[in-house]
Scaffold this active site. Structure first.
Site, mmCIF file in Angstrom:
data_model
loop_
_atom_site.group_PDB
_atom_site.id
_atom_site.type_symbol
_atom_site.label_atom_id
_atom_site.label_comp_id
_atom_site.label_asym_id
_atom_site.label_seq_id
_atom_site.Cartn_x
_atom_site.Cartn_y
_atom_site.Cartn_z
ATOM 1 N N ARG A 275 32.687 -15.861 0.696
ATOM 2 C CA ARG A 275 33.864 -15.777 1.559
ATOM 3 C C ARG A 275 33.598 -15.675 3.057
ATOM 4 O O ARG A 275 34.386 -16.227 3.834
ATOM 5 C CB ARG A 275 34.765 -14.636 1.068
ATOM 6 N N THR B 210 26.355 -6.496 -9.689
ATOM 7 C CA THR B 210 26.571 -5.565 -8.574
ATOM 8 C C THR B 210 27.934 -4.882 -8.671
ATOM 9 O O THR B 210 28.168 -3.878 -8.015
ATOM 10 C CB THR B 210 26.444 -6.302 -7.221
#
Ligand code: C5P
Length: 251
Positions: A231, A139
């Site tokens: 995250r 990505t």
């Protein structure tokens, strides 16, 4: 495992929380261990990538298995077929539930990964069959990088679909891709071809280095089978609360 077998694992009988893969991106076991304590009792999937695996090794995978977690070993193998066959056999014997190889390694390399899994299973009765996933175009790759540096013509989406088709042809169970590409992949490779999608951000979360993102709810609505979240959970002031909020947002 064939697509229809994996469908059994990702189907209606499975709670959505079991399809959330938390990325344990830590430089050593102690950071990951702290997160395990914070998330105790939540039956999410755990992802061990190269940062943690190269530091904490198979030992940490065994530790996660001891705690009852399903483990995605995200080491993205890419080498000559014989080496990938051996690597795939080793991680199958280790007992991971999912692992991946680069589709860019080609048909023979992906078939060798499949053979490595079969060889390990034949040699260790009782070993679990891992879900074998192909990495499509990362990505982080832009069209300019794809065309001008890597030398592949066409769009990133074209590359992803071509790699997904190749992974399917090689007998892999599914691919890693952006959630935006899931409908195209399912249309090309069939509904039971597994999709694992990073690039997930709860509404309002920091993007970090991800650019084309979706919320967890949107990703599942697109038909993705597993979402990968790092995250937004691991860097949250209260990771448990962050993960619980993500789960709540799905219903
Ligand atoms: O922290 P964040 O949610 O961005 O973490 C995403 C995880 O998914 C990371 O462990 C990253 O290595 C992985 N990943 C990705 N994009 C890919 C393949 C894997 O972000 N194409």
């Amino acid at each position: 495992m064939t697509g229809s077998d994996t469908q059994h694992q990702t189907g209606a009988g499975t709670q959505l929380v079991e399809r959330i893969i938390v990325a344990l991106d830590y430089p050593d076991a102690s950071g990951a261990e702290k997160l395990l304590q914070q998330l105790k009792g939540i039956p999410c999937y755990m992802k061990v990538g190269m940062e943690l695996f190269y530091a904490a090794g198979p030992q940490f995978v065994l530790r996660l298995k001891e705690e009852g977690y399903k483990v995605f070993l995200d080491v993205k193998m890419h080498d000559i077929p014989n080496t990938v066959k051996g690597g795939s056999a080793s991680v199958t014997r280790l007992g991971v539930d999912m692992f991946n190889v680069h589709a860019a390694g080609g048909l023979a390399m992906m078939q060798a990964a499949r053979e490595g899994v079969e060889a390990a299973l034949a040699g260790s009765p009782g070993a679990r069959r891992p879900i074998l996933i192909g990495v499509t175009q990362l990505t982080s790759t832009s069209r300019a990088v794809l065309n001008d540096e890597i030398g592949l013509a066409g769009s990133v989406e074209d590359a992803v679909l071509r790699y997904a088709g190749l992974a399917r042809e090689a007998g892999l169970d599914g691919v890693v891709a952006s959630p935006l590409e899931v409908p195209g992949i399912k249309a090309r490779c069939g509904p039971s071809f597994v999709t694992v999608t990073p690039g997930i951000r709860p509404a309002g979360a920091e993007l970090g280095d991800q650019s084309r993102v979706m919320t967890p709810r949107e990703a599942f609505a697109q038909g993705t089978d597993y979402i990968v979240i790092g995250r937004p959970v691991t860097a949250a002031p209260d990771p448990r609360e962050a993960l619980e909020q993500i789960v709540a947002s799905l219903y």
